[in-house]
Design a protein around this motif. Structure first.
Motif, short mmCIF file in Angstrom:
data_model
loop_
_atom_site.label_atom_id
_atom_site.label_comp_id
_atom_site.label_asym_id
_atom_site.label_seq_id
_atom_site.Cartn_x
_atom_site.Cartn_y
_atom_site.Cartn_z
N PHE A 63 68.25 24.46 27.21
CA PHE A 63 68.33 24.68 28.66
C PHE A 63 68.48 23.37 29.40
O PHE A 63 69.22 23.26 30.36
N GLY A 64 67.72 22.36 28.98
CA GLY A 64 67.70 21.07 29.69
C GLY A 64 66.28 20.70 30.02
O GLY A 64 65.61 20.01 29.25
N THR A 65 65.78 21.19 31.15
CA THR A 65 64.39 20.92 31.55
C THR A 65 63.68 22.24 31.82
O THR A 65 64.17 23.06 32.60
N PHE A 122 59.80 21.81 23.54
CA PHE A 122 60.29 20.52 23.05
C PHE A 122 61.14 20.69 21.80
O PHE A 122 62.22 20.10 21.67
N LYS A 123 60.69 21.51 20.87
CA LYS A 123 61.45 21.75 19.63
C LYS A 123 62.83 22.34 19.95
O LYS A 123 63.80 22.11 19.24
N SER A 124 62.90 23.12 21.06
CA SER A 124 64.17 23.72 21.45
C SER A 124 65.07 22.74 22.19
O SER A 124 66.06 23.14 22.80
N GLY A 125 64.70 21.45 22.15
CA GLY A 125 65.59 20.42 22.68
C GLY A 125 65.46 20.16 24.17
O GLY A 125 66.31 19.52 24.78
N ASN A 126 64.37 20.65 24.77
CA ASN A 126 64.22 20.53 26.22
C ASN A 126 63.24 19.45 26.63
O ASN A 126 62.29 19.15 25.91
N LYS A 127 63.47 18.93 27.82
CA LYS A 127 62.46 18.10 28.48
C LYS A 127 61.43 19.06 29.07
O LYS A 127 61.78 20.14 29.54
N ILE A 128 60.14 18.67 29.07
CA ILE A 128 59.06 19.56 29.49
C ILE A 128 58.39 19.02 30.75
O ILE A 128 57.99 17.85 30.79
N LEU A 129 58.21 19.90 31.73
CA LEU A 129 57.36 19.61 32.89
C LEU A 129 56.18 20.56 32.81
O LEU A 129 56.36 21.79 32.81
N LEU A 184 64.72 26.02 34.07
CA LEU A 184 64.01 27.28 33.81
C LEU A 184 62.53 27.05 34.09
O LEU A 184 61.99 26.00 33.77
N ILE A 185 61.89 28.07 34.70
CA ILE A 185 60.44 27.98 34.94
C ILE A 185 59.76 29.16 34.26
O ILE A 185 60.22 30.30 34.36
#
Length: 398
Positions: free
Chosen positions: A96-98, A118-125, A180-181
């Motif tokens: 997704f991205g973030t 994180f494992k799915s390649g995303n940055k996490i907020l 995505l939230i």
């Protein structure tokens, strides 16, 4: 947007995280005790979710190890088509991205949901609740150490220490890109997020689950499934809130009294519809609206129905779209029930407490979605991706 990290790097961070959680076990528990003593509320379910003990830390470590060993969900081919003009058209999964995760009182989400994203390649907020702030900040410091130890920028995992107004301002006008939230918590948190967010939101975490005792139920199974669903963990979205009993069940009144006696041993508050209350002497529900409620407490509502159709229609009217179970030895009826009840997970002769990514073989979950887009039920690693089309040509024009 950050360029996606290689699968080797992502796995190395997750493995390192599992080691750090073990190393810092005592410190995490000590800091969590501060959060617990600062918590002044009287919400039993919230307090239970806030606690981090050895069993919770074991679960966090296991989830990191399992995630590190799973296949990369990004870049998997989903569709392959060769056009008659020679174009090669391929669809692959993509990050997704973030992803922003908003949650209440559960420090384990900081590890497990963060790890899946994180494992799915995303940055996490991460935006946790104030009641678990110290525990969350400690765990995020471990994320940052795991990233630093692997020479990766710490901005891959970011903690947003915002109050309600700051969170609302960020949702309405994000200061960085959010794709995505995922809100994880009670109905108020979900409603707040949906109202203010400017990007897609996956609704997760509301239960209000039903069990239907049909006339061909094994009553011993029914009793143990109801006790399990109601009493093993009241603060989770897969807990049981409502029971319906078919009046065509032989001697249903005897079963009703036995069920009440059993639940009372666990100090469960029992409310009944008119017919059930009359037979069992429990308190009568005062308002039909209670059928819509998720309790997250030692409380249950039990009613009677006169047919399978009535049970299905009542569940579809009131349930939260999460989980529903039928207790019956009639497989044809079970199939009809499971096809017609509009829930993310439907069961025959089993507890709704199994609606969980780990239990479903997904190796953990980001959330349990009651939406129908983009994924329904437990959202595992393999679902936390979008997709992308790759088209290879040699000069073709249309």
């Amino acid at each position: 947007m950050n360029t996606i990290l290689s699968i080797g790097k992502r796995n190395a961070v997750l493995s390192r995280m599992s080691e750090l959680l073990e190393q810092e076990r005592a410190n995490i528990k000590t800091i969590n005790q501060q959060d617990l003593s600062n918590y002044s509320g009287d919400d039993l379910a919230m307090e239970k979710r806030l606690l981090v003990d050895d069993a919770k830390i074991d679960g966090m470590i296991l989830s990191m190890q399992q995630l590190a060993s799973q296949e990369d969900p990004v870049g998997a081919e989903r569709f392959h088509f060769i056009h008659e003009n020679g174009l090669k058209i391929i669809n692959k999964t993509a990050a997704f991205g973030t992803i922003m995760i908003i949650y209440e009182s559960r420090p384990d989400v900081t590890v497990e949901a963060g790890g899946i994203a994180f494992k799915s390649g995303n940055k996490i907020l991460l935006k946790g609740g104030k009641e678990s702030l110290l525990s969350n900040l400690k765990i995020v410091s471990l994320w940052h150490q795991a990233l630093t130890d692997n020479e990766i920028d710490t901005n891959w995992v970011e903690y947003l220490n915002y109050n309600r107004d700051e969170t609302q301002a960020f949702l309405e006008n994000p200061t960085q890109r959010v794709d995505l939230i995922v809100p994880r918590g009670g109905e108020q948190l979900i409603a707040f997020t949906k109202k203010h967010a400017t990007c897609p939101v996956i609704v997760s975490g509301r239960g209000n689950n039903f069990i239907y005792i049909s006339k061909e139920a094994d009553l011993q199974k029914a009793l143990s499934i109801i006790i399990n669903g109601k009493t093993t963990n009241i603060g989770v979205c897969n807990a049981l809130d409502k029971v319906l009993i078919d009046t065509n069940l032989e001697n249903w009144e005897i079963f009703a009294k036995k069920l009440v006696a059993e639940l009372q041993q666990y100090k469960v508050i029992i409310l009944g519809d008119e017919a059930f209350a009359k037979v069992t002497q429990v308190s009568k529900i005062e308002n039909e609206e209670i059928w819509y409620e998720e309790f997250l407490n030692y409380k249950i509502v039990i009613g009677i129905v006169n047919s399978d159709e009535e049970a299905i229609s009542k569940i579809n009217k009131y349930c939260g779209g999460h989980s529903a179970s039928i207790i019956t030895s009639n497989d044809a009826l079970a199939q009809k029930f499971m096809e017609q009840v509009d829930c993310a997970a439907v069961y025959q002769n089993a507890s709704t407490r199994f609606t969980d990514g780990g239990q479903f073989g997904l190796g953990g979950e980001l959330a349990i979605s009651t939406d129908k887009l983009h994924q329904r039920g437990p959202i595992g690693l393999q679902h936390l991706v979008t997709n992308k089309w790759y088209v290879y040509g040699e000069g073709q024009v249309r």
